[in-house]
Design an enzyme around this catalytic site. Sequence first.
Site, PDB file in Angstrom:
ATOM      1  N   ASP A  14      -8.679  -4.016  -6.325  1.00  0.00           N
ATOM      2  CA  ASP A  14      -8.193  -3.455  -5.063  1.00  0.00           C
ATOM      3  C   ASP A  14      -8.950  -2.158  -4.771  1.00  0.00           C
ATOM      4  O   ASP A  14      -9.018  -1.272  -5.624  1.00  0.00           O
ATOM      5  CB  ASP A  14      -6.693  -3.169  -5.172  1.00  0.00           C
TER       6      ASP A  14
ATOM      7  N   SER B 115       0.834  -1.182   0.000  1.00  0.00           N
ATOM      8  CA  SER B 115       0.000   0.000   0.000  1.00  0.00           C
ATOM      9  C   SER B 115       0.878   1.245   0.000  1.00  0.00           C
ATOM     10  O   SER B 115       1.733   1.395  -0.848  1.00  0.00           O
ATOM     11  CB  SER B 115      -0.914  -0.081   1.226  1.00  0.00           C
TER      12      SER B 115
ATOM     13  N   HIS C 131      -7.435  -5.772  -0.787  1.00  0.00           N
ATOM     14  CA  HIS C 131      -6.279  -4.887  -0.823  1.00  0.00           C
ATOM     15  C   HIS C 131      -4.995  -5.675  -0.622  1.00  0.00           C
ATOM     16  O   HIS C 131      -4.831  -6.352   0.390  1.00  0.00           O
ATOM     17  CB  HIS C 131      -6.446  -3.837   0.288  1.00  0.00           C
TER      18      HIS C 131
END
Length: 514
Positions: free
Chosen positions: A455, A228, A483
Amino acid sequence: MDSRRLLRTTATALAAAGLILSGCSGGSGAAAPRTAAPAPSFAPEAPKLKKYYEQKLKWRDCGVEGFQCATLRAPLDYAKPDGEEVELAVSRARATGPGKRIGSLLVNPGGPGGSAVGYLQGYAGIGYPAPVRARYDMVAVDPRGVARSAPVECLTGPQMDTYTQVDQTPDDTAEVNALSAAFKDFAAGCEKRSGKVLPHVSTVEAARDMDVLRAVLGDGKLTYVGASYGTFLGATYAELFPDRVGRLVLDGAMDPSLSALDLNRDQTGGFETAFRAFAADCVRKPDCPLGTGSVAAAGEAMKKFFRDVDAKPVPTGEGRELGESLATTGVIAAMYDEGAWPQLREALAQARGGEGSGLLALADSYYERETDGTYANLMFANAAVNCLDLPPAYRDAAAVEKAVPSFEKASPVFGAGLAWAALNCTYWPAPPTGRPHRITAEGAAPILVVGTTRDPATPYHWAQSLADQLSSGTLLTYEGDGHTAYGRGSDCIDTAINTYLLEGTPPADGKRCS
């Protein structure tokens, strides 16, 4: 809720799905097996940094079985290396064997604001694949401003409770003014409580800290798994130190070339994609709280629910009521992992029946609020890093009003709220030091970029873009929901990443897994 680049996975999903928030081996750019540490390296243009690169860590038992802790020193301001220092929390789990130790594997779970030390001790140090843990010391450092590393502080628990309940879809001038005032109060609280560190928590500074740690650990090159926001941190490291890149996995990638406005709008579209996947699953079930019709009808039902709790908040069994802001946060929290969808269905059904505790619990997990009413510093650090890294999305509230239609086009369900959420950096007391730009990292060893097609927080095209920007980027695709991809149940993804980490060989560019 400031969703911009709050790129993380909830603790519940992490525990349930084993997400490697950050995250396939002796290649030419990777750290080779060794018995003696290479000499530490430091930037020749800044000899005053030598004392940091040559410091010795004093490892100690940190009260968590299998883990050691230490404190890393770094300059508060890299432009003034003889000035004040910042102390950074570091933890490690030693390589378990068998097999020769390759080196250190640094992990970061994203955020910005997520505790890397907490992630290491709670999951990565015990949950990463055994062959990886056998060959690497698993290491984490809380970035400056985060958790145990000179944490940014802004609001008290009660103040934060109030802040999270402010209406983020203002209907009139009074509500616009109230939201603006909330953002201003938040920023003022950060300046009052953390003014000294606030200008020095950028991603560039965190990446420079990682290079100090790399040298202190005795690694000639950095091996790293970042998820991320951790992908932006890793890509920034590669840009600053391309010759020191070893094996970098960037999972759930960000696109550093985008402005704050475009990042917000793109992420809004990502949450819409995730919601539509949730809705498609939900409407096939007879107990779906959004009906059993079409995905579009489920979206309309969701929007109506948000309007209803905006007009009349739902009780939760405690002092806080479930209004639109907390309800939206709870729904978004469940978008990060499809394993949370059953919990979301139940929470929505309860809320429609007049009981909001289920959605409140999801929102609290997202904000990292404890049962005693205290908050981790996640949201404080998140804003502090974001507002330094890029110029603000808007100049004023009037600019948000102009942007709302484009956000609603990106997401009819979440658009308006996420458009207004990006107003927070407009009032930030520390001026931005970063700017959007492409990262090429010329000369770096092969870097593995991982993207998930649906995502919610890091849209797939961001991974495509980053892999294209990086001169040595290789794209690995997971066709699925949720995610990030590593550790989510795909043997194809896990094997590709493990092979890269252990042997230095990335998969073929464009490889796809499901």
